[in-house]
Design a protein around this motif. Structure first.
Motif, PDB file in Angstrom:
ATOM      1  N   LEU A  71      10.028  -0.777  -8.857  1.00  5.27           N
ATOM      2  CA  LEU A  71       9.293   0.374  -8.347  1.00  5.27           C
ATOM      3  C   LEU A  71      10.208   1.295  -7.546  1.00  5.27           C
ATOM      4  O   LEU A  71      10.091   2.521  -7.614  1.00  5.27           O
ATOM      5  CB  LEU A  71       8.126  -0.096  -7.475  1.00  5.27           C
ATOM      6  CG  LEU A  71       6.874  -0.582  -8.211  1.00  5.27           C
ATOM      7  CD1 LEU A  71       5.890  -1.194  -7.233  1.00  5.27           C
ATOM      8  CD2 LEU A  71       6.221   0.571  -8.971  1.00  5.27           C
ATOM      9  N   MET A  72      11.123   0.701  -6.797  1.00  7.50           N
ATOM     10  CA  MET A  72      12.078   1.509  -6.029  1.00  7.50           C
ATOM     11  C   MET A  72      12.914   2.385  -6.965  1.00  7.50           C
ATOM     12  O   MET A  72      13.090   3.586  -6.729  1.00  7.50           O
ATOM     13  CB  MET A  72      12.989   0.608  -5.201  1.00  7.50           C
ATOM     14  CG  MET A  72      14.043   1.365  -4.399  1.00  7.50           C
ATOM     15  SD  MET A  72      15.247   0.270  -3.601  1.00  7.50           S
ATOM     16  CE  MET A  72      16.224  -0.236  -5.037  1.00  7.50           C
ATOM     17  N   PRO A 121       7.945 -11.097  -8.258  1.00  4.41           N
ATOM     18  CA  PRO A 121       7.495 -10.158  -7.218  1.00  4.41           C
ATOM     19  C   PRO A 121       8.639  -9.330  -6.643  1.00  4.41           C
ATOM     20  O   PRO A 121       8.498  -8.113  -6.452  1.00  4.41           O
ATOM     21  CB  PRO A 121       6.873 -11.075  -6.159  1.00  4.41           C
ATOM     22  CG  PRO A 121       6.444 -12.287  -6.929  1.00  4.41           C
ATOM     23  CD  PRO A 121       7.510 -12.482  -7.957  1.00  4.41           C
ATOM     24  N   LEU A 122       9.780  -9.978  -6.361  1.00  2.00           N
ATOM     25  CA  LEU A 122      10.929  -9.262  -5.812  1.00  2.00           C
ATOM     26  C   LEU A 122      11.455  -8.230  -6.797  1.00  2.00           C
ATOM     27  O   LEU A 122      11.713  -7.074  -6.437  1.00  2.00           O
ATOM     28  CB  LEU A 122      12.033 -10.257  -5.451  1.00  2.00           C
ATOM     29  CG  LEU A 122      13.361  -9.658  -4.975  1.00  2.00           C
ATOM     30  CD1 LEU A 122      13.159  -8.819  -3.723  1.00  2.00           C
ATOM     31  CD2 LEU A 122      14.379 -10.767  -4.721  1.00  2.00           C
ATOM     32  N   PHE A 123      11.594  -8.629  -8.069  1.00  2.00           N
ATOM     33  CA  PHE A 123      12.088  -7.699  -9.084  1.00  2.00           C
ATOM     34  C   PHE A 123      11.113  -6.537  -9.289  1.00  2.00           C
ATOM     35  O   PHE A 123      11.533  -5.418  -9.606  1.00  2.00           O
ATOM     36  CB  PHE A 123      12.313  -8.435 -10.402  1.00  2.00           C
ATOM     37  CG  PHE A 123      13.448  -9.427 -10.363  1.00  2.00           C
ATOM     38  CD1 PHE A 123      14.478  -9.282  -9.456  1.00  2.00           C
ATOM     39  CD2 PHE A 123      13.474 -10.523 -11.224  1.00  2.00           C
ATOM     40  CE1 PHE A 123      15.528 -10.192  -9.412  1.00  2.00           C
ATOM     41  CE2 PHE A 123      14.508 -11.430 -11.190  1.00  2.00           C
ATOM     42  CZ  PHE A 123      15.545 -11.265 -10.277  1.00  2.00           C
ATOM     43  N   THR A 166       0.829  -1.204   0.000  1.00  2.00           N
ATOM     44  CA  THR A 166       0.000   0.000   0.000  1.00  2.00           C
ATOM     45  C   THR A 166       0.867   1.259   0.000  1.00  2.00           C
ATOM     46  O   THR A 166       0.616   2.206  -0.755  1.00  2.00           O
ATOM     47  CB  THR A 166      -0.918   0.020   1.235  1.00  2.00           C
ATOM     48  OG1 THR A 166      -1.725  -1.168   1.243  1.00  2.00           O
ATOM     49  CG2 THR A 166      -1.816   1.240   1.223  1.00  2.00           C
ATOM     50  N   ALA A 167       1.907   1.253   0.840  1.00  2.00           N
ATOM     51  CA  ALA A 167       2.771   2.438   0.950  1.00  2.00           C
ATOM     52  C   ALA A 167       3.543   2.701  -0.335  1.00  2.00           C
ATOM     53  O   ALA A 167       3.701   3.854  -0.751  1.00  2.00           O
ATOM     54  CB  ALA A 167       3.738   2.256   2.116  1.00  2.00           C
ATOM     55  N   ILE A 168       4.025   1.647  -0.979  1.00  2.00           N
ATOM     56  CA  ILE A 168       4.859   1.852  -2.164  1.00  2.00           C
ATOM     57  C   ILE A 168       4.032   2.235  -3.381  1.00  2.00           C
ATOM     58  O   ILE A 168       4.538   2.894  -4.302  1.00  2.00           O
ATOM     59  CB  ILE A 168       5.702   0.587  -2.459  1.00  2.00           C
ATOM     60  CG1 ILE A 168       6.937   0.956  -3.298  1.00  2.00           C
ATOM     61  CG2 ILE A 168       4.892  -0.477  -3.168  1.00  2.00           C
ATOM     62  CD1 ILE A 168       7.941  -0.173  -3.431  1.00  2.00           C
ATOM     63  N   LEU A 169       2.732   1.878  -3.389  1.00  2.00           N
ATOM     64  CA  LEU A 169       1.870   2.209  -4.521  1.00  2.00           C
ATOM     65  C   LEU A 169       1.114   3.522  -4.324  1.00  2.00           C
ATOM     66  O   LEU A 169       0.698   4.156  -5.296  1.00  2.00           O
ATOM     67  CB  LEU A 169       0.867   1.079  -4.770  1.00  2.00           C
ATOM     68  CG  LEU A 169       1.468  -0.254  -5.253  1.00  2.00           C
ATOM     69  CD1 LEU A 169       0.387  -1.335  -5.292  1.00  2.00           C
ATOM     70  CD2 LEU A 169       2.111  -0.096  -6.623  1.00  2.00           C
ATOM     71  N   HIS A 206      15.249   7.985   2.547  1.00  2.00           N
ATOM     72  CA  HIS A 206      14.090   7.303   3.136  1.00  2.00           C
ATOM     73  C   HIS A 206      13.548   6.244   2.186  1.00  2.00           C
ATOM     74  O   HIS A 206      13.260   5.105   2.588  1.00  2.00           O
ATOM     75  CB  HIS A 206      13.010   8.339   3.452  1.00  2.00           C
ATOM     76  CG  HIS A 206      11.674   7.749   3.762  1.00  2.00           C
ATOM     77  ND1 HIS A 206      11.393   7.131   4.959  1.00  2.00           N
ATOM     78  CD2 HIS A 206      10.526   7.688   3.026  1.00  2.00           C
ATOM     79  CE1 HIS A 206      10.133   6.709   4.956  1.00  2.00           C
ATOM     80  NE2 HIS A 206       9.588   7.035   3.792  1.00  2.00           N
ATOM     81  N   LEU A 207      13.437   6.598   0.916  1.00  2.00           N
ATOM     82  CA  LEU A 207      12.800   5.729  -0.072  1.00  2.00           C
ATOM     83  C   LEU A 207      13.550   4.420  -0.289  1.00  2.00           C
ATOM     84  O   LEU A 207      12.960   3.338  -0.209  1.00  2.00           O
ATOM     85  CB  LEU A 207      12.669   6.489  -1.386  1.00  2.00           C
ATOM     86  CG  LEU A 207      12.177   5.704  -2.601  1.00  2.00           C
ATOM     87  CD1 LEU A 207      10.780   5.180  -2.365  1.00  2.00           C
ATOM     88  CD2 LEU A 207      12.220   6.571  -3.848  1.00  2.00           C
ATOM     89  N   TRP A 208      14.853   4.494  -0.550  1.00  2.00           N
ATOM     90  CA  TRP A 208      15.550   3.262  -0.918  1.00  2.00           C
ATOM     91  C   TRP A 208      15.723   2.328   0.273  1.00  2.00           C
ATOM     92  O   TRP A 208      15.705   1.101   0.119  1.00  2.00           O
ATOM     93  CB  TRP A 208      16.875   3.562  -1.607  1.00  2.00           C
ATOM     94  CG  TRP A 208      18.055   3.904  -0.748  1.00  2.00           C
ATOM     95  CD1 TRP A 208      18.484   5.150  -0.418  1.00  2.00           C
ATOM     96  CD2 TRP A 208      18.992   2.985  -0.164  1.00  2.00           C
ATOM     97  NE1 TRP A 208      19.626   5.070   0.343  1.00  2.00           N
ATOM     98  CE2 TRP A 208      19.959   3.760   0.513  1.00  2.00           C
ATOM     99  CE3 TRP A 208      19.109   1.603  -0.147  1.00  2.00           C
ATOM    100  CZ2 TRP A 208      21.026   3.203   1.211  1.00  2.00           C
ATOM    101  CZ3 TRP A 208      20.167   1.032   0.549  1.00  2.00           C
ATOM    102  CH2 TRP A 208      21.114   1.826   1.218  1.00  2.00           C
TER     103      TRP A 208
END
Length: 228
Positions: free
Chosen positions: A203-204, A196-198, A21-24, A157-159
């Motif tokens: 997205l990162m 999923p991991l990739f 949820t947070a990353i999207l 923060h993001l990475w």
């Protein structure tokens, strides 16, 4: 399953949902902040319980992975909690931890290669050492510049939070591949299991590019000179 295993599984499931949820979600908006807060606390519990389970089982790789994940989460949170242009004992401690962690991981990687266990032990430790070496260099930069501000602060923060989420995703799938149906376990080529991991890593990189190379999150912070 032990109580610690059940706790780890429940927290991990909550971490996957809140992390996705947070990353999207739009960055900086209410949903992102709330989901991120839930993600931080449940993933810190997941990493801690996972490291504890790994120690009890004698699984050094997983213990190290859990510890690194907790470090990434804590430093990722402090990147936005600490005031811009400020660095204190936490940042210095983060640098000492990451530098020491990188040295230890490199030692175990070399030891694994010498003992003939390069694939089972060496490769994971090289990955750990590479992540911690990068983190140590960036931690040192924060200390020398007396803090981080602007887009660099958001990127920090993001990475770190994204890698913490990637660790959770990889630990669940394909890390827990044995709990899935045989059709999933036998998927070929094996690289498909890592989609999923990739996707999380992709997205990162996408968000890092937006933060660092566009004006979507404001101008870059002016360069600062280390204090005399």
């Amino acid at each position: 399953m032990s109580s610690l295993s059940i706790l780890h599984a429940v927290l991990g499931a909550a971490g996957l949902v809140s992390g996705a949820t947070a990353i999207l979600a739009p960055k900086g908006q209410w949903l992102h902040r709330r989901a991120g807060a839930v993600f931080f606390f449940v993933m810190l519990g997941t990493a801690s319980s996972g490291a504890g389970l790994a120690v009890l089982k004698g699984e050094a790789n997983n213990a190290v992975a859990g510890t690194i994940t907790a470090y990434l989460l804590l430093t990722g949170l402090m990147a936005v909690r600490q005031r811009e242009g400020r660095a204190g004992f936490f940042e210095l401690g983060a640098f000492l931890f990451s530098a020491g962690g990188a040295a230890i991981a490199f030692y175990f990687a070399v030891d694994a290669v010498r003992s003939g266990g390069a694939m089972l032990g060496g490769v994971p430790y090289v990955v750990f050492a590479s992540i911690m070496s990068l983190a140590a260099l960036l931690d040192l930069s924060v200390v020398l510049r007396q803090g981080v501000a602007g887009r660099q602060r958001i990127a920090r923060h993001l990475w770190r939070m994204s890698l913490g989420f990637a660790a959770a995703v990889g630990s669940f799938f394909p890390g827990q591949i044995e709990i899935f149906p045989a059709a999933v376990q036998n998927v070929r080529p094996v690289i498909l299991l890592f989609i999923p991991l990739f996707s999380v890593l992709g997205l990162m990189l996408f968000w890092l590019a937006r933060v660092l190379f566009t004006n979507a999150f404001g101008p870059a912070a002016p360069a600062r000179s280390p204090a005399p």
